[in-house]
Every structure is written in C-alpha cells, then in structure tokens.
Enzyme design. Structure first.
Site, PDB file in Angstrom:
ATOM      1  N   ASP A  20      -3.120 -16.483 -77.462  1.00 26.12           N
ATOM      2  CA  ASP A  20      -1.469 -14.359 -77.675  1.00 26.12           C
ATOM      3  C   ASP A  20      -1.626 -13.604 -76.421  1.00 26.12           C
ATOM      4  OD1 ASP A  20       0.426 -13.421 -78.417  1.00 26.12           O
ATOM      5  OD2 ASP A  20      -1.557 -12.152 -79.485  1.00 26.12           O
ATOM      6  N   ASP A  24      -0.019  -9.512 -80.513  1.00 21.36           N
ATOM      7  CA  ASP A  24       1.229 -10.042 -81.940  1.00 21.36           C
ATOM      8  C   ASP A  24      -0.289 -10.695 -83.202  1.00 21.36           C
ATOM      9  OD1 ASP A  24       1.482 -12.258 -81.059  1.00 21.36           O
ATOM     10  OD2 ASP A  24       3.966 -12.320 -82.282  1.00 21.36           O
ATOM     11  N   ASP A  28       1.430 -17.968 -78.024  1.00 16.38           N
ATOM     12  CA  ASP A  28       2.407 -18.114 -77.950  1.00 16.38           C
ATOM     13  C   ASP A  28       3.049 -18.966 -76.435  1.00 16.38           C
ATOM     14  OD1 ASP A  28       2.238 -16.175 -75.961  1.00 16.38           O
ATOM     15  OD2 ASP A  28       2.746 -14.334 -77.095  1.00 16.38           O
ATOM     16  N   ASP A 198       6.433 -36.765 -85.207  1.00 13.39           N
ATOM     17  CA  ASP A 198       5.916 -36.730 -87.280  1.00 13.39           C
ATOM     18  C   ASP A 198       6.614 -38.203 -88.326  1.00 13.39           C
ATOM     19  OD1 ASP A 198       4.582 -34.358 -88.712  1.00 13.39           O
ATOM     20  OD2 ASP A 198       6.132 -34.353 -90.263  1.00 13.39           O
ATOM     21  N   HIS A 331      -4.074 -30.416 -85.555  1.00 12.61           N
ATOM     22  CA  HIS A 331      -3.907 -29.696 -86.981  1.00 12.61           C
ATOM     23  C   HIS A 331      -4.321 -30.300 -88.364  1.00 12.61           C
ATOM     24  CE1 HIS A 331       0.146 -32.003 -86.809  1.00 12.61           C
ATOM     25  NE2 HIS A 331      -0.380 -31.204 -87.320  1.00 12.61           N
ATOM     26  N   ASP A 332      -3.905 -31.361 -88.708  1.00 18.09           N
ATOM     27  CA  ASP A 332      -4.319 -31.673 -89.787  1.00 18.09           C
ATOM     28  C   ASP A 332      -5.263 -31.996 -90.631  1.00 18.09           C
ATOM     29  OD1 ASP A 332      -1.095 -30.724 -90.131  1.00 18.09           O
ATOM     30  OD2 ASP A 332      -0.858 -33.318 -90.221  1.00 18.09           O
TER      31      ASP A 332
END
Ligand code: ISL
Length: 558
Positions: A20, A24, A28, A198, A331-332
C-alpha cells in the site's frame, strides 16, 4: 523450443495485498512499482498482475466493470504506465489477468444488455426464459446457489457461473468476441507482454444448455463437466490467436479447471495455434473432503504417492508435444508450505518450503511463484468466520453450516483454515513493523499473525532463507538448459515410495538427479549417481549420502 518464456519464471502479484503506498489499507500500483526491485532481486522474468481494472470488487477484481480503466483504489492509468515502464527498464515483463468468461454486472455492456430484448448488447450475455417459473436449467453457481438470476425488466434469467454480479459473456456472439479481441489488442499495443486467462476453458457453453447430473440430495448440478472444454472452445481460442496473439509477442496461460492431459496437449501445443500453456487443477484436487458435495472443505491430506503420480502424468503426457505450467500457490489456493509441507515448527517450515520448491522448480515447464511463497508464508488459520472476507469462503460457510447443517461451525473453521482463498490473500509480510510494513492503515484483510517471524526483511538478512533458495533455483533454471529441455523420468521403483520422491532430468549434455524426503524424519535410500556427481543445490549444508534428513532435498548433476 526457442520461445523466450520457456525458461522464464513468473511471479504473481495480488495487487490489493502486495504494498500500500497511500495508506488506505489496500495495496496499489504505486506500491507494486516501489517493490519491483525486490521482485527483480528474486530473479524472475515476468510479473503477472491479478486484475487491476475498474471493478466493484465483489470477487476482488474478477468482476470487471471497465476493461480499459484502472480501479481507483489501485491508482490510475498514469500509475499503470509508470509501473510498466519501470518493469521494462528492469527487464521484467508484465502479464495481465484477462477475465472474459464474465464481466461485472456494472459493466456498460451488461447495463445495456438488461435494458431490453432488442438492445444491441442483449446478446453479449446469456439470457433465457424460465421453465415453469423456475430457472432455465439446474446448474449451480461455483459460489453456491443457482447459476441463474431472474431479471424483472425483461422477464428473463441470465447465466452467472460465479456470483450473480458476474454475468457470463456470450461467446456465441461474434460481435462480443471481437470486442474482447479489440480490448486485448489495445493492451498489447500499450506494451503489456502477456495474458493469464481466467477460467478460459469455460467460455464455450453446451448447445441447448442441458441440465447437469446431480445427486438427489443436491439442489443444483455442478456445471463444470458441461461448461469445461466446450464444443467450440478450440475454435474460439484459435480465433483469438489469429486476431490477437499472432500480431504481438505475448506469453499466454489459460486457467483451466477440469482440463485433462488430452485437452491440454491441444491448448498448449507446440504448433502454437491457441495458448502457450495452461494451469491444470488435478494436483490441487488431491486433498479436501471425501464427500463430493463438500469438495475441498475437509482435512484429508494428499499422499506423496498421489501427488507424484499426478505430477509425473503431466510431465510425461506433455513431453515433446505441449508445455506445462508449474504452480503450487495462487490467490485461490492455500499456502503450499501449510498444505503439502509442514508449518508446525520454524525449522520444518523452512526445510519443507525449500523441499517443495525443489520438487516444482526441477520439473519441466514454466514455474509460477505467488507473492510470499518465496519467503515461505503460511496459511492464516483465522479463528472466526468474521475474519474471512472472500465471497467463496463466506458463501460456503453459509451453505454448509447455516443452511444445510452438513458441517458444524468448528469443523468448518478448521477447513477454512486449510483451504480458504483468504489464506493466500493476507497482506505481504515485508517487515516486523506495524502491519508488516504493508500499510500504516489497518489492512482490508487481516495480517497473518506470524509476520514478526516470517517477513522479507528477515529473509533478506539470512543467507539460508527460503528467499535465497528460490533465488538459486531460478538462477539454475536460467543457466542450465537441462532444467528447461531435459526429459523427466521417475527413478525406477520410486512410484510406490511413500516417503521419498526421486526423478531425473536428462538432455544430451547433462543429467540431474532430484531426491526429496517428503517426511519430517530421517531415513535411508540409495540412489545410483556417479562418484563425481556434483551437488547442485540442497537445503542442508552438507551431504550425508544415503542418509536423508527431515525434508532433505538435493539435486546432483553429472
Ligand atoms: O477458487 C476456487 C476454489 O479453489 C475455484 O473454484 C475458482 O473459482 C476457479 O479456480 C476459478 O478461478 C478464477 O475465476 C474466479 C475467481 O474468483 C478466481 O479468483 C479466479 O482465479 C471467477 O473469476
């Protein structure tokens, strides 16, 4: 065999969880750019960015509302251009995530589509009449519930294989397909170097959308056998290739649940008509529950026998014909060291992370590393359902615990600890400082509580860390052609060994012998290697020959 990506290593960044820069609590693009030197230090060639496009984030960016805009929490197009330029200046390539089985329901195409049956975008999606006031067929969504949503506006249902906010695109419509190709060319013209696609083997739906098979006690049928590798899939991918890939130098990988070796040989064939490689899922399906309704929500571990048999099958079946992609994590998936390794002690965590890295990186194919894997990050093992944020985990808990009472809450929390996608999505652990140096703000997803011990700062300061081991494996791949082109073969008699995995890689110049103790105990095995064989890499400082220590991994060359 001379494509540049064949001896490349790919590093996956999950943007919300990497770094980050504006405090926040959400990672990013500027944050990623600031960490490219770190990625470069690891030695990889390509960075795959999970979706950074404009999105309401119902499925963390896999629900895209504008393919040609950046999600504001990640930055803007100028930030992306800066990231791309910095990556290229470091010699790193950028692979984009391409999510074109579905869009977000907030995409302008869908907003138009739902307005009326004669809207020019109507056929961009899959609309059907109901059957006697019910869904058009019995398919279930992969995120639980039905795969259809009724829309009052036109009194029809639309298909969504994932969340209701992720309507499936209609690939039967050539206009829609060309809109996708135009968008891909726009990114390629911008200078991106590839696409990770994907669930790309789901885009061709079966004629007539027939009901699927389901057990009596199940409400909905799993649509995967019907939608995976559909009758027009190869035609669509070849058309995409002609319209996009043939015009640019791109690396492509298709994410393909339910793909088998026969299909993969066609998708990723050396004839280069479709994709460069695919992500297969078979080795990800070896653990979980014995009850098919529960799928991965269980605590059965994969056996070495099954894992080796599967990896070997893919090595052998694609050899000389098509190209493998090699991965443990993304990420899965849960963290590999917690899943196939041993994170119960610090010593075993480090040893088993290195052993599993050796197993994967010594195989033929293009290896992928998911952020944090290179420092041996572990599952988060959250203690309460309130700690979870992933739609897939929350829905599964709701269905199996609250609605159907198939599992008690305590067991489900245990299974989530083993298999939830949130295990991979906890923020990157950079240091032992506040929020692990990820953000000054509380992160969007809880930190893994072990960040004070497991972090990049410590890994970089320790020459024996998992990080430097990965760095060495990558360097070996870049310097020894045998790792890219050598033929894979199991050591004779190894197929039934429940403790040790041993294989060779061989080309005309060199042989590698890979020996992996998959247990936490000492044992003895004898393998024949010439006396002058060189120990190329090992996770122990010395070599005791036939005596193998816990999770010992070693590779000889001769
Ligand atoms: O995550 C899963 C459970 O392990 C899978 O069922 C997953 O949904 C499947 O692998 C497809 O994944 C891809 O498409 C999904 C998205 O949620 C995943 O993050 C993405 O990798 C829908 O876009």
């Amino acid at each position: 065999m001379d494509n540049w990506w064949r001896n490349a290593v790919i590093y996956q960044v999950y943007p919300a969880s990497f770094q980050d820069s504006d405090d926040d609590g959400i990672g990013d693009l500027k944050g990623i750019t600031s960490r490219l030197d770190y990625i470069k230090k690891l030695g990889v060639d390509i960075v795959w960015l999970s979706p950074i496009y404009e999105s309401p984030q119902v499925d963390n960016g896999y629900d895209i509302s504008d393919y040609q805009a950046i999600n504001p929490t990640f930055g803007d197009m100028a930030d992306f251009d800066a990231l791309l330029a910095k990556a290229h200046s470091l010699g790193l390539k950028i692979m984009m995530d391409l999510v074109v089985n579905h869009t977000s329901d907030e995409h302008k195409w869908f907003q138009e589509s739902r307005k009326g049956k004669d809207n020019p975008y109507r056929d961009y999606y899959i609309w059907r009449d109901g059957k006697n006031g019910e869904n058009p067929n019995n398919w279930g969504s992969f995120f639980t519930g039905p795969a259809w949503k009724y829309d009052e506006e036109t009194d029809q249902y639309y298909l969504h294989l994932f969340a209701p906010q992720q309507p499936d695109l209609n690939w039967e419509n050539p206009k829609m397909r060309h809109s996708i190709y135009d968008m891909m060319n726009w990114w390629a013209d911008k200078g991106v170097d590839g696409f990770r696609m994907d669930v790309i083997n789901y885009i061709s739906k079966p004629k007539g959308l027939p009901d699927g098979k389901k057990a009596d006690h199940e409400k909905y049928a799993n649509p995967e056998p019907l939608v995976a590798n559909g009758h027009r899939i190869h035609e669509f991918l070849q058309e995409m290739h002609q319209n996009v890939m043939s015009k640019h130098d791109l690396v492509t990988v298709g994410e393909m649940p339910g793909v088998n070796v026969t299909e993969a040989r066609q998708y990723a064939n050396f004839d280069d008509k479709e994709l460069n490689m695919v992500f297969q899922f078979e080795h990800m399906g070896l653990d979980g529950s014995d009850n098919p309704t529960l799928g991965r929500w269980g605590d059965r571990k994969a056996s070495l026998k099954d894992l080796r048999a599967n990896l070997t099958k893919w090595q052998e079946a694609l050899s000389g014909t098509a190209w493998n992609s090699l991965y443990w994590d993304n990420h899965d998936q849960p963290r590999v060291v917690s899943r196939f390794g041993d994170d119960s002690t610090e010593e075993n965590r480090v040893l088993s992370a290195k052993m599993l890295a050796t197993m994967l990186h010594m195989q033929q194919g293009t290896p992928y590393i998911f952020e944090g894997e290179e420092i041996g990050m572990t599952n988060a093992y959250f203690k309460s359902i309130d700690d979870y944020v992933d739609i897939d985990s929350i829905n599964a808990y709701q269905q199996f615990v609250e609605d159907e009472h198939l599992i008690d809450s305590k067991s489900m929390i245990k299974y989530l600890g083993l298999h939830s996608r949130d295990n991979a999505r906890t923020p990157m652990q950079w240091s032992s400082g506040k929020n692990a140096g990820f953000s000054a703000h509380d992160p969007w997803e809880h930190m893994n509580s072990n960040y004070k011990t497991i972090n990049v700062e410590r890994a970089l300061a320790d020459p024996d860390s998992v990080f430097y081991y990965y760095q060495k494996l990558i360097e070996l791949r870049h310097t020894l052609p045998v790792i890219t082109d050598g033929k894979y073969q199991l050591v004779a008699g190894n197929e039934n060994d429940e403790e040790v995995y041993a294989f060779t890689r061989k080309n005309t110049e060199m042989t590698l012998l890979v020996i992996l103790n998959d247990t936490a105990h000492d044992l003895n095995r004898h393998y024949d290697a010439p006396k002058d064989a060189k120990l190329l890499i090992s996770n122990y400082a010395d070599d005791l020959g036939d005596h193998l220590r816990p999770f010992e991994a070693k590779v000889y060359s001769y």
